[in-house]
Motif scaffolding. Structure first.
Motif, PDB file in Angstrom:
ATOM      1  N   PHE A  56       1.731  -7.439   1.593  1.00 27.41           N
ATOM      2  CA  PHE A  56       2.516  -7.732   0.385  1.00 27.41           C
ATOM      3  C   PHE A  56       3.972  -7.284   0.488  1.00 27.41           C
ATOM      4  CE2 PHE A  56      -1.900  -6.910  -1.119  1.00 27.41           C
ATOM      5  CZ  PHE A  56      -2.253  -8.233  -1.335  1.00 27.41           C
ATOM      6  N   CYS A  57       4.431  -6.917   1.684  1.00 26.29           N
ATOM      7  CA  CYS A  57       5.866  -6.640   1.843  1.00 26.29           C
ATOM      8  C   CYS A  57       6.540  -7.958   2.233  1.00 26.29           C
ATOM      9  CB  CYS A  57       6.121  -5.576   2.906  1.00 26.29           C
ATOM     10  SG  CYS A  57       7.895  -5.322   3.114  1.00 26.29           S
ATOM     11  N   HIS A  58       7.007  -8.669   1.232  1.00 25.14           N
ATOM     12  CA  HIS A  58       7.502 -10.030   1.478  1.00 25.14           C
ATOM     13  C   HIS A  58       8.743 -10.051   2.371  1.00 25.14           C
ATOM     14  CE1 HIS A  58       4.533 -10.934  -1.379  1.00 25.14           C
ATOM     15  NE2 HIS A  58       5.211 -10.530  -2.436  1.00 25.14           N
ATOM     16  N   THR A  59       9.630  -9.078   2.190  1.00 25.04           N
ATOM     17  CA  THR A  59      10.889  -9.155   2.945  1.00 25.04           C
ATOM     18  C   THR A  59      10.656  -8.978   4.453  1.00 25.04           C
ATOM     19  OG1 THR A  59      11.338  -6.834   2.473  1.00 25.04           O
ATOM     20  CG2 THR A  59      12.364  -8.456   1.016  1.00 25.04           C
ATOM     21  N   TYR A  60       9.862  -7.983   4.836  1.00 25.65           N
ATOM     22  CA  TYR A  60       9.600  -7.803   6.278  1.00 25.65           C
ATOM     23  C   TYR A  60       8.727  -8.937   6.815  1.00 25.65           C
ATOM     24  CZ  TYR A  60      11.997  -3.410   6.790  1.00 25.65           C
ATOM     25  OH  TYR A  60      12.981  -2.465   6.864  1.00 25.65           O
ATOM     26  N   ASN A  61       7.814  -9.395   5.979  1.00 26.56           N
ATOM     27  CA  ASN A  61       6.897 -10.450   6.405  1.00 26.56           C
ATOM     28  C   ASN A  61       7.672 -11.740   6.703  1.00 26.56           C
ATOM     29  OD1 ASN A  61       4.443 -11.424   7.008  1.00 26.56           O
ATOM     30  ND2 ASN A  61       3.556 -11.218   4.979  1.00 26.56           N
ATOM     31  N   THR A 113       7.848  -2.351   9.090  1.00 22.52           N
ATOM     32  CA  THR A 113       7.811  -1.457   7.916  1.00 22.52           C
ATOM     33  C   THR A 113       7.484  -0.018   8.349  1.00 22.52           C
ATOM     34  OG1 THR A 113       5.520  -2.155   7.591  1.00 22.52           O
ATOM     35  CG2 THR A 113       7.153  -3.196   6.205  1.00 22.52           C
ATOM     36  N   PRO A 114       7.935   0.951   7.551  1.00 22.26           N
ATOM     37  CA  PRO A 114       7.688   2.348   7.926  1.00 22.26           C
ATOM     38  C   PRO A 114       6.212   2.722   7.891  1.00 22.26           C
ATOM     39  CG  PRO A 114       9.325   2.166   6.149  1.00 22.26           C
ATOM     40  CD  PRO A 114       8.732   0.815   6.317  1.00 22.26           C
ATOM     41  N   MET A 115       5.873   3.751   8.681  1.00 24.60           N
ATOM     42  CA  MET A 115       4.505   4.284   8.710  1.00 24.60           C
ATOM     43  C   MET A 115       4.573   5.716   8.207  1.00 24.60           C
ATOM     44  SD  MET A 115       3.547   2.951  12.469  1.00 24.60           S
ATOM     45  CE  MET A 115       3.344   1.220  12.831  1.00 24.60           C
ATOM     46  N   LYS A 159      24.929   0.734   7.079  1.00 28.76           N
ATOM     47  CA  LYS A 159      24.491   0.174   8.372  1.00 28.76           C
ATOM     48  C   LYS A 159      22.963   0.064   8.450  1.00 28.76           C
ATOM     49  CE  LYS A 159      28.341   1.875  11.127  1.00 28.76           C
ATOM     50  NZ  LYS A 159      28.755   3.060  11.874  1.00 28.76           N
ATOM     51  N   ILE A 160      22.254   0.655   7.492  1.00 27.32           N
ATOM     52  CA  ILE A 160      20.786   0.590   7.536  1.00 27.32           C
ATOM     53  C   ILE A 160      20.379  -0.868   7.345  1.00 27.32           C
ATOM     54  CG2 ILE A 160      18.642   1.334   6.440  1.00 27.32           C
ATOM     55  CD1 ILE A 160      20.175   3.842   5.473  1.00 27.32           C
ATOM     56  N   ASP A 161      19.645  -1.387   8.332  1.00 33.47           N
ATOM     57  CA  ASP A 161      19.341  -2.822   8.315  1.00 33.47           C
ATOM     58  C   ASP A 161      17.945  -3.092   7.765  1.00 33.47           C
ATOM     59  OD1 ASP A 161      18.229  -1.608  10.505  1.00 33.47           O
ATOM     60  OD2 ASP A 161      19.206  -2.864  12.005  1.00 33.47           O
ATOM     61  N   CYS A 162      17.733  -2.697   6.523  1.00 34.74           N
ATOM     62  CA  CYS A 162      16.454  -2.949   5.846  1.00 34.74           C
ATOM     63  C   CYS A 162      16.341  -4.443   5.534  1.00 34.74           C
ATOM     64  CB  CYS A 162      16.412  -2.142   4.551  1.00 34.74           C
ATOM     65  SG  CYS A 162      14.949  -2.464   3.548  1.00 34.74           S
ATOM     66  N   SER A 163      15.134  -4.957   5.582  1.00 39.23           N
ATOM     67  CA  SER A 163      14.931  -6.390   5.328  1.00 39.23           C
ATOM     68  C   SER A 163      15.209  -6.752   3.876  1.00 39.23           C
ATOM     69  CB  SER A 163      13.503  -6.785   5.689  1.00 39.23           C
ATOM     70  OG  SER A 163      12.610  -6.101   4.837  1.00 39.23           O
ATOM     71  N   PRO A 170       0.801  -1.230   0.000  1.00 35.68           N
ATOM     72  CA  PRO A 170       0.000   0.000   0.000  1.00 35.68           C
ATOM     73  C   PRO A 170       0.834   1.280   0.000  1.00 35.68           C
ATOM     74  CG  PRO A 170      -0.208  -1.179   2.098  1.00 35.68           C
ATOM     75  CD  PRO A 170       0.519  -2.090   1.162  1.00 35.68           C
ATOM     76  N   MET A 171       2.062   1.194   0.534  1.00 41.41           N
ATOM     77  CA  MET A 171       2.889   2.416   0.557  1.00 41.41           C
ATOM     78  C   MET A 171       3.264   2.833  -0.864  1.00 41.41           C
ATOM     79  SD  MET A 171       5.735   3.566   3.126  1.00 41.41           S
ATOM     80  CE  MET A 171       6.650   2.084   3.234  1.00 41.41           C
ATOM     81  N   VAL A 172       3.573   1.849  -1.693  1.00 41.48           N
ATOM     82  CA  VAL A 172       3.936   2.134  -3.079  1.00 41.48           C
ATOM     83  C   VAL A 172       2.696   2.621  -3.840  1.00 41.48           C
ATOM     84  CG1 VAL A 172       4.815   1.101  -5.205  1.00 41.48           C
ATOM     85  CG2 VAL A 172       5.799   0.443  -3.006  1.00 41.48           C
TER      86      VAL A 172
HETATM   87  S1  BJ8 Z   1      15.387   1.153   3.895  1.00 40.95           S
HETATM   88  S2  BJ8 Z   1      12.225  -0.207   4.879  1.00 40.95           S
HETATM   89  S3  BJ8 Z   1      12.503   3.086   3.516  1.00 40.95           S
HETATM   90  S4  BJ8 Z   1      12.999   0.181   1.478  1.00 40.95           S
HETATM   91  S5  BJ8 Z   1       7.097  -1.755   2.974  1.00 40.95           S
HETATM   92  S6  BJ8 Z   1       7.853  -0.299  -0.173  1.00 40.95           S
HETATM   93  S7  BJ8 Z   1      10.151  -2.616   1.340  1.00 40.95           S
HETATM   94  S8  BJ8 Z   1       7.048  -3.683  -0.017  1.00 40.95           S
HETATM   95  S9  BJ8 Z   1       9.637   0.855   2.638  1.00 40.95           S
HETATM   96 FE1  BJ8 Z   1      11.717   0.978   3.063  1.00 40.95          FE
HETATM   97 FE2  BJ8 Z   1      14.023   1.971   2.337  1.00 40.95          FE
HETATM   98 FE3  BJ8 Z   1      13.887  -0.456   3.411  1.00 40.95          FE
HETATM   99 FE4  BJ8 Z   1      13.487   1.662   4.901  1.00 40.95          FE
HETATM  100 FE5  BJ8 Z   1       8.762  -2.318  -0.403  1.00 40.95          FE
HETATM  101 FE6  BJ8 Z   1       8.156  -3.404   1.922  1.00 40.95          FE
HETATM  102 FE7  BJ8 Z   1       6.474  -1.703   0.840  1.00 40.95          FE
HETATM  103 FE8  BJ8 Z   1       8.809  -0.873   1.784  1.00 40.95          FE
END
Ligand code: BJ8
Length: 425
Positions: free
Chosen positions: A377-382, A286-288, A342-346, A118-120
């Motif tokens: 639908f965010c597979h990596t965080y899920n 995931t970010p808000m 160092k950003i630990d994104c999934s 939904p964020m995209v």
């Molecule tokens: S460093 S968390 S801001 S990508 S929630 S759009 S990953 S399907 S937001 Fe992110 Fe940069 Fe990583 Fe941070 Fe895709 Fe997942 Fe949606 Fe996401």
């Protein structure tokens, strides 16, 4: 009385769908009043951030338009991986464009598949529907290749606004670090070409100091809220972290530090926003993006308080600083690259450093349980939530994973799950 302001003439000038957008300020006024203004014992320093929301479609947009007229390009981003320091060093202005609203999703779904994050969809829909003044104000945007939904959407977004893409590595070995350094150098050259300003050691040093200052102010605020009783609510803290992505940095730093001074005074007198016995929750995942306050509102209206966000709109944005001692541009770019890696994104694999970071923040914040938040639908965080759950079980940390979107449909169901979780603590 609180009111989100309107300026149809400004919106017209930006080519927005004014007829449709004029409904937005009254809706936001009502939502903000209900969610934020009824909170008890808010710090006085929140008045500035209330004002930011009141001016979100007007005052700050006027500033961006004035910057453009003064020859400073406005650059939109969607990820904390895009180095804002280099935008500022080249004389540009950087704004976050991640979408956190349900209202633009139908616009996106006319073009994009429905089963993506939904964020995209929210961000893309804002541009397609011409219903976001920030999107209309930017000269160009910088996307990245963090996840599949984003990187393929940027190809389509480029049909509406010039869209550049940074390649983010998927692993963190020496080859990946070398690739990222090259991308950072390419980004610097591209931004310089667009702004027409070459950036030297001095400009980069000033920008690094400024953004380090923003990150330090947020670190200070976050550590103050870890006290029990917490001197600020999770909702207010989330709001400030969201505003960090579009406010003018110098002013933002000053206001956050003023608020910290006030909170230090509160702590001396043991004044909190909720009693010491209030259940303390840390949110991870995931970010808000603004105005996504859904989970925090559910948690805090269930009688608990949120005391930490392990998220890109949270600690992942400000936990690391850039070393300020470099003497040359090459050194500065290397130090900058190190900090960003160092950003630990999934999106990275493996990403065990994030699991360790979540546990560390849980301990530091004095939380009693973790709610892991994953956008649908965010597979990596899920998928990463599986490892996180395993780690929490091993450490004896109560853990709840939820997956949701921006619609209000599942609020009742989420509230029931959150309440059951809180009862168990
Ligand atoms: S460093 S968390 S801001 S990508 S929630 S759009 S990953 S399907 S937001 Fe992110 Fe940069 Fe990583 Fe941070 Fe895709 Fe997942 Fe949606 Fe996401």
């Amino acid at each position: 009385m609180f009111e989100v302001k309107s300026d149809p003439a400004l919106w017209e000038k930006l080519g927005m769908d004014v007829e449709r957008f004029k409904n937005m300020p009254p809706m936001l006024t009502q939502a903000y009043t209900n969610i934020f203004l009824g909170q008890k014992n808010r710090p006085q320093g929140m008045a500035y951030f209330d004002d930011c929301v009141a001016n979100i479609h007007t005052g700050r947009i006027h500033e961006l338009v004035a910057a453009k007229e003064a020859g400073k390009p406005v650059i939109g981003t969607f990820c904390v991986y895009v180095p804002e320091e280099l935008v500022l060093a080249a004389g540009g202005v950087c704004v976050g464009l991640c979408g956190g609203a349900q209202g633009s999703i139908a616009d996106a779904e006319k073009i994009l598949p429905r089963n993506i994050c939904p964020m995209v969809k929210s961000a893309f829909g804002f541009k397609v529907g011409r219903i976001c003044p920030y999107f209309q104000a930017v000269d160009f945007v910088y996307g990245e290749t963090t996840c599949d939904a984003k990187k393929k959407t940027w190809e389509l977004l480029d049909q509406y606004v010039p869209t550049h893409v940074m390649e983010i590595p998927q692993k963190k070995g020496p080859r990946d670090k070398a690739l990222w350094l090259e991308e950072v150098k390419g980004f610097k050259s591209a931004v310089e070409k667009i702004t027409g300003n070459a950036t030297g050691t001095q400009e980069i040093a000033e920008a690094i100091t400024l953004i380090n200052g923003k990150r330090r102010a947020l670190q200070r605020l976050n550590s103050l809220r870890h006290h029990n009783p917490s001197p600020i609510s999770g909702k207010d803290m989330l709001l400030i972290q969201q505003i960090a992505f579009y406010d003018e940095p110098n002013r933002f730093i000053a206001r956050v530090n003023d608020l910290c001074d006030e909170l230090e005074g509160r702590l001396r007198e043991d004044i909190g926003v909720a009693p010491v016995s209030t259940k303390r929750i840390m949110v991870s995942g995931t970010p808000m993006a603004l105005p996504n306050w859904k989970l925090h509102h559910i948690i805090e209206s269930s009688g608990a308080i949120v005391v930490n966000e392990e998220s890109c709109i949270g600690t992942r944005y400000y936990k690391d600083l850039i070393d300020e001692s470099s003497q040359t541009v090459d050194e500065q770019l290397e130090r900058l690259t190190e900090r960003y890696m160092k950003i630990d994104c999934s999106c990275f694999t493996p990403n065990d450093e994030r699991i360790d970071q979540v546990i560390k923040e849980y301990r530091e914040s004095g939380a009693q349980g973790i709610i892991d938040y994953c956008l649908q639908f965010c597979h990596t965080y899920n998928i990463e939530a599986v490892k996180l759950r395993q780690a929490c079980e091993k450490e004896g940390i109560p853990f709840l994973a939820i997956e949701t979107d921006y619609s209000p449909e599942d609020v009742g169901q989420l509230q029931t799950r959150v309440e059951a979780f809180l009862e168990m603590l």
